[in-house]
Motif scaffolding. Structure first.
Motif, short mmCIF file in Angstrom:
data_model
loop_
_atom_site.label_atom_id
_atom_site.label_comp_id
_atom_site.label_asym_id
_atom_site.label_seq_id
_atom_site.Cartn_x
_atom_site.Cartn_y
_atom_site.Cartn_z
N ARG A 19 1.07 -12.79 -0.08
CA ARG A 19 1.19 -13.46 -1.39
C ARG A 19 -0.18 -13.84 -1.94
O ARG A 19 -0.46 -13.63 -3.12
CB ARG A 19 2.06 -14.72 -1.26
N GLN A 20 -1.06 -14.36 -1.07
CA GLN A 20 -2.37 -14.80 -1.55
C GLN A 20 -3.25 -13.60 -1.94
O GLN A 20 -3.99 -13.65 -2.91
CB GLN A 20 -3.06 -15.68 -0.50
N GLN A 30 -1.80 -2.46 -3.68
CA GLN A 30 -0.76 -1.57 -3.19
C GLN A 30 -0.51 -1.91 -1.73
O GLN A 30 -1.41 -1.76 -0.90
CB GLN A 30 -1.22 -0.11 -3.31
N PHE A 31 0.68 -2.39 -1.44
CA PHE A 31 0.97 -2.86 -0.07
C PHE A 31 1.77 -1.82 0.72
O PHE A 31 2.68 -1.19 0.18
CB PHE A 31 1.81 -4.14 -0.12
N THR A 46 9.80 -6.61 -2.87
CA THR A 46 10.33 -6.91 -4.21
C THR A 46 9.68 -8.18 -4.76
O THR A 46 9.30 -8.24 -5.94
CB THR A 46 11.87 -7.09 -4.15
N ASP A 47 9.54 -9.18 -3.89
CA ASP A 47 8.91 -10.43 -4.32
C ASP A 47 7.47 -10.18 -4.77
O ASP A 47 7.03 -10.69 -5.82
CB ASP A 47 8.95 -11.42 -3.14
N LEU A 48 6.72 -9.37 -4.01
CA LEU A 48 5.32 -9.10 -4.37
C LEU A 48 5.26 -8.34 -5.69
O LEU A 48 4.37 -8.58 -6.52
CB LEU A 48 4.64 -8.26 -3.28
N SER A 49 6.21 -7.47 -5.89
CA SER A 49 6.17 -6.69 -7.13
C SER A 49 6.63 -7.52 -8.33
O SER A 49 6.01 -7.47 -9.39
CB SER A 49 6.95 -5.41 -6.89
N GLY A 53 3.23 -8.11 -9.74
CA GLY A 53 3.06 -6.77 -10.32
C GLY A 53 2.48 -5.75 -9.35
O GLY A 53 1.94 -4.72 -9.76
N CYS A 54 2.56 -6.05 -8.04
CA CYS A 54 2.00 -5.12 -7.05
C CYS A 54 2.99 -4.01 -6.72
O CYS A 54 4.18 -4.15 -7.00
CB CYS A 54 1.70 -5.85 -5.74
N VAL A 55 2.49 -2.96 -6.10
CA VAL A 55 3.36 -1.91 -5.58
C VAL A 55 3.52 -2.17 -4.08
O VAL A 55 2.57 -2.58 -3.42
CB VAL A 55 2.69 -0.53 -5.78
N ALA A 56 4.73 -1.96 -3.53
CA ALA A 56 4.91 -2.17 -2.09
C ALA A 56 5.81 -1.08 -1.51
O ALA A 56 6.84 -0.74 -2.12
CB ALA A 56 5.50 -3.54 -1.82
N THR A 57 5.41 -0.56 -0.38
CA THR A 57 6.21 0.43 0.34
C THR A 57 6.55 -0.12 1.73
O THR A 57 5.67 -0.66 2.39
CB THR A 57 5.39 1.74 0.53
#
Ligand code: NAP
Length: 249
Positions: A19-20, A30-31, A46-49, A53-57
């Motif tokens: 989160r930070q 991009q995570f 989903t929370d990060l995005s 506004g991040c991308v996460a896989t």
């Protein structure tokens, strides 16, 4: 720096770091989130995005499987074409008495707390040294600074990780790759659910995450978090062994 790999991404400390970092990097981050539980990984992503506004896989893996780790890291590396920051955060706090009576349990715990960390760092080092950049942050513990009868199964694994990090840092410094060893004290997370958490030594995952992010950004070598643990561990590691072996710690 925006391709961020988190191994053990469902850990409470790892989630706070994610989160930070997301707040810092905003929509450039991009995570790649690695863990055992796909539903929890998806919900963290989903929370990060949604919030940043991040991308996460999500990448599902059990870190017990040492022989699969090189392929796992290759898959993570290929997801966005490299890794800028890797945080290794999974862990298992065992029952010390069980480890003393059951070698299979000791070996399982050592495997996940020490060898899997080394396998991940080994795989990342081979790739990062080729591109001459990157940060590897590994979560050890103050428990790794001195063996005590109450937790040396866990502590010896964390101590091994710290020594491995020292050697890796020495190897990779000239290649432009940063290695950070993180040594938290007592942190209020699911891992310590059974402990009495009253008293001033306990910290929240957010406080610990703040110093991890600061350690990554300012390229520190080793951090104690919260910082007062440096003083506590300096005292503990300087007690002569002939006295220490008589203590009940
Ligand atoms: N809490 C403390 O007081 C403290 C102090 C010093 C150091 N640390 C270290 O800090 C790190 C983070 O721990 P935490 O406090 O945030 O605890 P946590 O919330 O309980 O997280 C532990 C994580 O390790 C994962 N894990 C365990 N075995 C695994 C395996 N074989 N394969 C994949 N994932 C595995 C768990 O995954 P699941 O969600 O699938 O169970 C969980 O996400 C650990 O390395 C821990 O040793 C913690």
């Amino acid at each position: 720096m925006n391709k961020i790999l988190i191994v053990g991404a469902t850990s409470a400390i790892a989630q706070a770091v994610a989160r930070q970092l997301a707040e810092l990097e905003k929509d450039t981050a991009q995570f790649i989130l690695v863990g055992r539980n796909v539903d929890r990984l998806e919900s963290i992503g989903t929370d990060l995005s949604e919030r940043f506004g991040c991308v996460a896989t999500s990448v599902v893996a059990n870190l017990d499987a040492l022989d699969d780790i090189d392929a796992l890291i290759q898959r993570c590396w290929d997801t966005y074409g490299g890794v800028d920051i890797a945080l290794i955060a999974h862990g298992d706090l065992p029952d010390q008495a069980k480890c003393e009576n059951d070698w299979a349990e000791f070996s399982r715990v050592y495997n996940v707390n020490a060898l899997s960390y080394m396998a991940v760092m080994h795989a990342l080092a081979l790739r990062m040294e080729k591109v001459r950049q990157g940060t590897i942050a590994a979560i050890g513990s103050v428990a790794g600074d001195r063996g005590r009868k109450s937790n040396y199964a866990y502590g010896s694994a964390k101590g091994a990780v710290a020594i491995f990090c020292q050697g890796l840092r020495n190897r990779l410094f000239s290649k432009g790759v940063h290695v950070l060893t993180v040594k938290p004290g007592f942190v209020d997370t699911p891992m310590t659910a059974a402990f009495d958490k009253s008293g001033p030594l306990w910290a929240t995952p957010d406080v610990v995450a703040k110093s991890i992010v600061k350690g990554i950004v300012s390229k520190k070598n080793t951090i104690y978090t919260p910082g007062f643990w440096w003083l506590i561990m300096t005292v503990i590691t300087n007690i002569p062994e002939m006295i220490f072996k008589r203590l009940s710690l």
